[in-house]
Motif scaffolding. Structure first.
Motif, PDB file in Angstrom:
ATOM      1  N   MET A 173       0.837  -1.171   0.000  1.00 43.79           N
ATOM      2  CA  MET A 173       0.000   0.000   0.000  1.00 43.79           C
ATOM      3  C   MET A 173       0.890   1.244   0.000  1.00 43.79           C
ATOM      4  SD  MET A 173      -2.766   1.028   2.866  1.00 43.79           S
ATOM      5  CE  MET A 173      -2.828   2.720   3.330  1.00 43.79           C
ATOM      6  N   SER A 174       0.619   2.176  -0.896  1.00 40.85           N
ATOM      7  CA  SER A 174       1.454   3.364  -0.986  1.00 40.85           C
ATOM      8  C   SER A 174       1.078   4.379   0.095  1.00 40.85           C
ATOM      9  CB  SER A 174       1.329   4.003  -2.369  1.00 40.85           C
ATOM     10  OG  SER A 174       0.020   4.433  -2.587  1.00 40.85           O
ATOM     11  N   VAL A 175       2.063   5.163   0.486  1.00 43.32           N
ATOM     12  CA  VAL A 175       1.898   6.161   1.529  1.00 43.32           C
ATOM     13  C   VAL A 175       2.306   7.508   0.953  1.00 43.32           C
ATOM     14  CG1 VAL A 175       2.652   6.877   3.830  1.00 43.32           C
ATOM     15  CG2 VAL A 175       2.419   4.461   3.305  1.00 43.32           C
ATOM     16  N   ARG A 176       1.487   8.520   1.211  1.00 40.51           N
ATOM     17  CA  ARG A 176       1.805   9.872   0.738  1.00 40.51           C
ATOM     18  C   ARG A 176       2.445  10.661   1.862  1.00 40.51           C
ATOM     19  NH1 ARG A 176      -2.552  12.853  -2.809  1.00 40.51           N
ATOM     20  NH2 ARG A 176      -0.696  13.762  -3.645  1.00 40.51           N
ATOM     21  N   LEU A 177       3.497  11.371   1.515  1.00 42.60           N
ATOM     22  CA  LEU A 177       4.165  12.254   2.462  1.00 42.60           C
ATOM     23  C   LEU A 177       3.999  13.689   1.990  1.00 42.60           C
ATOM     24  CD1 LEU A 177       7.531  10.341   2.960  1.00 42.60           C
ATOM     25  CD2 LEU A 177       5.494  10.229   4.363  1.00 42.60           C
ATOM     26  N   TYR A 178       3.785  14.581   2.935  1.00 45.57           N
ATOM     27  CA  TYR A 178       3.665  16.004   2.650  1.00 45.57           C
ATOM     28  C   TYR A 178       5.066  16.598   2.682  1.00 45.57           C
ATOM     29  CZ  TYR A 178       2.858  20.933   3.758  1.00 45.57           C
ATOM     30  OH  TYR A 178       2.877  22.302   3.776  1.00 45.57           O
ATOM     31  N   ILE A 179       5.404  17.359   1.658  1.00 45.16           N
ATOM     32  CA  ILE A 179       6.686  18.065   1.623  1.00 45.16           C
ATOM     33  C   ILE A 179       6.368  19.547   1.750  1.00 45.16           C
ATOM     34  CG2 ILE A 179       8.804  18.492   0.341  1.00 45.16           C
ATOM     35  CD1 ILE A 179       8.073  16.061  -1.398  1.00 45.16           C
ATOM     36  N   GLY A 180       6.763  20.141   2.846  1.00 48.09           N
ATOM     37  CA  GLY A 180       6.463  21.549   3.082  1.00 48.09           C
ATOM     38  C   GLY A 180       7.706  22.401   3.106  1.00 48.09           C
ATOM     39  N   ASN A 181       7.503  23.714   3.174  1.00 50.49           N
ATOM     40  CA  ASN A 181       8.553  24.713   3.249  1.00 50.49           C
ATOM     41  C   ASN A 181       9.416  24.737   1.990  1.00 50.49           C
ATOM     42  OD1 ASN A 181       9.683  26.871   4.631  1.00 50.49           O
ATOM     43  ND2 ASN A 181      11.328  25.617   5.478  1.00 50.49           N
ATOM     44  N   LEU A 182       8.784  24.460   0.854  1.00 48.00           N
ATOM     45  CA  LEU A 182       9.515  24.560  -0.404  1.00 48.00           C
ATOM     46  C   LEU A 182       9.592  26.028  -0.807  1.00 48.00           C
ATOM     47  CD1 LEU A 182       7.920  21.596  -2.395  1.00 48.00           C
ATOM     48  CD2 LEU A 182      10.180  21.670  -1.350  1.00 48.00           C
ATOM     49  N   PRO A 183      10.665  26.423  -1.481  1.00 47.35           N
ATOM     50  CA  PRO A 183      10.767  27.827  -1.895  1.00 47.35           C
ATOM     51  C   PRO A 183       9.676  28.167  -2.907  1.00 47.35           C
ATOM     52  CG  PRO A 183      12.600  26.529  -2.757  1.00 47.35           C
ATOM     53  CD  PRO A 183      11.832  25.641  -1.858  1.00 47.35           C
ATOM     54  N   LYS A 184       9.118  29.360  -2.783  1.00 52.16           N
ATOM     55  CA  LYS A 184       8.026  29.779  -3.666  1.00 52.16           C
ATOM     56  C   LYS A 184       8.603  30.481  -4.889  1.00 52.16           C
ATOM     57  CE  LYS A 184       4.536  29.922  -0.151  1.00 52.16           C
ATOM     58  NZ  LYS A 184       3.479  30.635   0.506  1.00 52.16           N
ATOM     59  N   GLU A 185       9.197  29.706  -5.727  1.00 56.77           N
ATOM     60  CA  GLU A 185       9.762  30.194  -6.979  1.00 56.77           C
ATOM     61  C   GLU A 185       9.507  29.144  -8.040  1.00 56.77           C
ATOM     62  OE1 GLU A 185      14.321  28.771  -6.601  1.00 56.77           O
ATOM     63  OE2 GLU A 185      13.761  30.408  -5.277  1.00 56.77           O
ATOM     64  N   GLU A 186      10.025  29.360  -9.213  1.00 53.96           N
ATOM     65  CA  GLU A 186       9.813  28.367 -10.266  1.00 53.96           C
ATOM     66  C   GLU A 186      10.738  27.175 -10.029  1.00 53.96           C
ATOM     67  OE1 GLU A 186       9.198  29.438 -14.254  1.00 53.96           O
ATOM     68  OE2 GLU A 186       8.473  31.428 -13.747  1.00 53.96           O
ATOM     69  N   ILE A 187      10.112  26.066  -9.674  1.00 52.60           N
ATOM     70  CA  ILE A 187      10.830  24.821  -9.407  1.00 52.60           C
ATOM     71  C   ILE A 187      10.259  23.767 -10.335  1.00 52.60           C
ATOM     72  CG2 ILE A 187      11.379  23.077  -7.678  1.00 52.60           C
ATOM     73  CD1 ILE A 187      10.699  25.108  -5.535  1.00 52.60           C
ATOM     74  N   ASP A 188      11.101  22.894 -10.813  1.00 47.71           N
ATOM     75  CA  ASP A 188      10.655  21.778 -11.636  1.00 47.71           C
ATOM     76  C   ASP A 188      10.439  20.560 -10.755  1.00 47.71           C
ATOM     77  OD1 ASP A 188      10.059  21.959 -14.271  1.00 47.71           O
ATOM     78  OD2 ASP A 188      12.087  21.645 -15.001  1.00 47.71           O
ATOM     79  N   ARG A 189       9.530  19.710 -11.173  1.00 51.98           N
ATOM     80  CA  ARG A 189       9.306  18.454 -10.463  1.00 51.98           C
ATOM     81  C   ARG A 189      10.579  17.617 -10.459  1.00 51.98           C
ATOM     82  NH1 ARG A 189       7.944  13.794 -12.718  1.00 51.98           N
ATOM     83  NH2 ARG A 189       7.415  12.144 -11.274  1.00 51.98           N
ATOM     84  N   GLN A 190      11.337  17.707 -11.540  1.00 50.76           N
ATOM     85  CA  GLN A 190      12.587  16.955 -11.635  1.00 50.76           C
ATOM     86  C   GLN A 190      13.598  17.413 -10.593  1.00 50.76           C
ATOM     87  OE1 GLN A 190      11.034  18.247 -14.333  1.00 50.76           O
ATOM     88  NE2 GLN A 190      10.341  16.382 -15.324  1.00 50.76           N
ATOM     89  N   ASP A 191      13.608  18.726 -10.262  1.00 55.38           N
ATOM     90  CA  ASP A 191      14.507  19.224  -9.218  1.00 55.38           C
ATOM     91  C   ASP A 191      14.191  18.568  -7.885  1.00 55.38           C
ATOM     92  OD1 ASP A 191      15.582  20.947 -11.113  1.00 55.38           O
ATOM     93  OD2 ASP A 191      14.419  22.682 -10.431  1.00 55.38           O
ATOM     94  N   LEU A 192      12.910  18.482  -7.584  1.00 58.48           N
ATOM     95  CA  LEU A 192      12.481  17.869  -6.332  1.00 58.48           C
ATOM     96  C   LEU A 192      12.729  16.354  -6.358  1.00 58.48           C
ATOM     97  CD1 LEU A 192      11.202  18.516  -3.606  1.00 58.48           C
ATOM     98  CD2 LEU A 192       8.977  18.142  -4.641  1.00 58.48           C
ATOM     99  N   GLN A 193      12.477  15.739  -7.493  1.00 58.37           N
ATOM    100  CA  GLN A 193      12.693  14.297  -7.637  1.00 58.37           C
ATOM    101  C   GLN A 193      14.177  13.965  -7.447  1.00 58.37           C
ATOM    102  OE1 GLN A 193      10.127  12.049  -8.267  1.00 58.37           O
ATOM    103  NE2 GLN A 193      11.533  10.329  -8.145  1.00 58.37           N
ATOM    104  N   ALA A 194      15.066  14.870  -7.870  1.00 59.58           N
ATOM    105  CA  ALA A 194      16.503  14.638  -7.746  1.00 59.58           C
ATOM    106  C   ALA A 194      16.935  14.543  -6.277  1.00 59.58           C
ATOM    107  CB  ALA A 194      17.272  15.748  -8.450  1.00 59.58           C
ATOM    108  N   VAL A 195      16.238  15.235  -5.380  1.00 60.56           N
ATOM    109  CA  VAL A 195      16.561  15.175  -3.956  1.00 60.56           C
ATOM    110  C   VAL A 195      16.366  13.754  -3.432  1.00 60.56           C
ATOM    111  CG1 VAL A 195      15.884  15.998  -1.658  1.00 60.56           C
ATOM    112  CG2 VAL A 195      15.986  17.591  -3.571  1.00 60.56           C
ATOM    113  N   PHE A 196      15.314  13.104  -3.914  1.00 57.83           N
ATOM    114  CA  PHE A 196      14.969  11.761  -3.429  1.00 57.83           C
ATOM    115  C   PHE A 196      15.431  10.662  -4.388  1.00 57.83           C
ATOM    116  CE2 PHE A 196      11.811  14.803  -1.881  1.00 57.83           C
ATOM    117  CZ  PHE A 196      11.995  14.657  -0.518  1.00 57.83           C
TER     118      PHE A 196
END
Length: 163
Positions: free
Chosen positions: A1-24
């Motif tokens: 069963m998949s679990v969703r995690l909330y990611i907060g406090n991200l910078p409010k600028e133009e970010i790509d999903r790939q940038d965030l995916q690269a962290v994980f």
């Protein structure tokens, strides 16, 4: 069963999903990210979601990445709360948390109530304005920054309706 995690406090600028995916990326392909963006500007709204396979993996990722720096800001990771009934997507959750202190008082014009079919208040009151209690009228006060402007608008409206 998949679990969703909330990611907060991200910078409010133009970010790509790939940038965030690269962290994980070290967690493998089983981890997927979703970045929540503003529809008008396309900029990040400050949060997103991470989907993992199970609770154990979710706990490990929270412990490992909570406080991790992303674009010079520490991100916040926690298990996402389940959606409440009636919401179609998580983009609708954020507007409900709008600070109402800077929003002027609602328009009490009967024509606007007819147009706003989703307004439960207009259905309950039935158009009878005299039944409101003093506690309700005290709770709905205009923002003091806009009170003088609101008074001017009320006077203009009253002058128009008497003509």
């Amino acid at each position: 069963m998949s679990v969703r995690l909330y990611i907060g406090n991200l910078p409010k600028e133009e970010i790509d999903r790939q940038d965030l995916q690269a962290v994980f990326a070290a967690e493998g392909d089983a981890v997927t990210t979703k970045l929540i963006k503003d529809r008008k500007t396309g900029k990040c709204r400050g949060f997103g979601f991470l989907t993992v396979n199970n609770d154990e993996q979710a706990d490990q990722i929270i412990e490992k990445y909570n406080g991790h720096l992303f674009k010079e800001t520490p991100i916040k990771l926690e298990k996402a709360l389940p959606r409440t009934k009636g919401e179609e997507n998580e983009e609708q959750q954020a507007p409900k948390a709008v600070n109402t202190s800077s929003i002027p008082a609602p328009n009490t014009n009967k024509d606007s109530n007819r147009r706003d079919k989703g307004s439960k208040k207009s259905r309950r009151s039935g158009g009878n304005r005299e039944t409101t209690t003093t506690a309700e009228s005290d709770a709905i006060r205009p923002d003091p920054r806009w009170a003088s402007e609101l008074e001017k608008l009320k006077q203009m409206l009253a002058a128009q309706t008497t003509n």
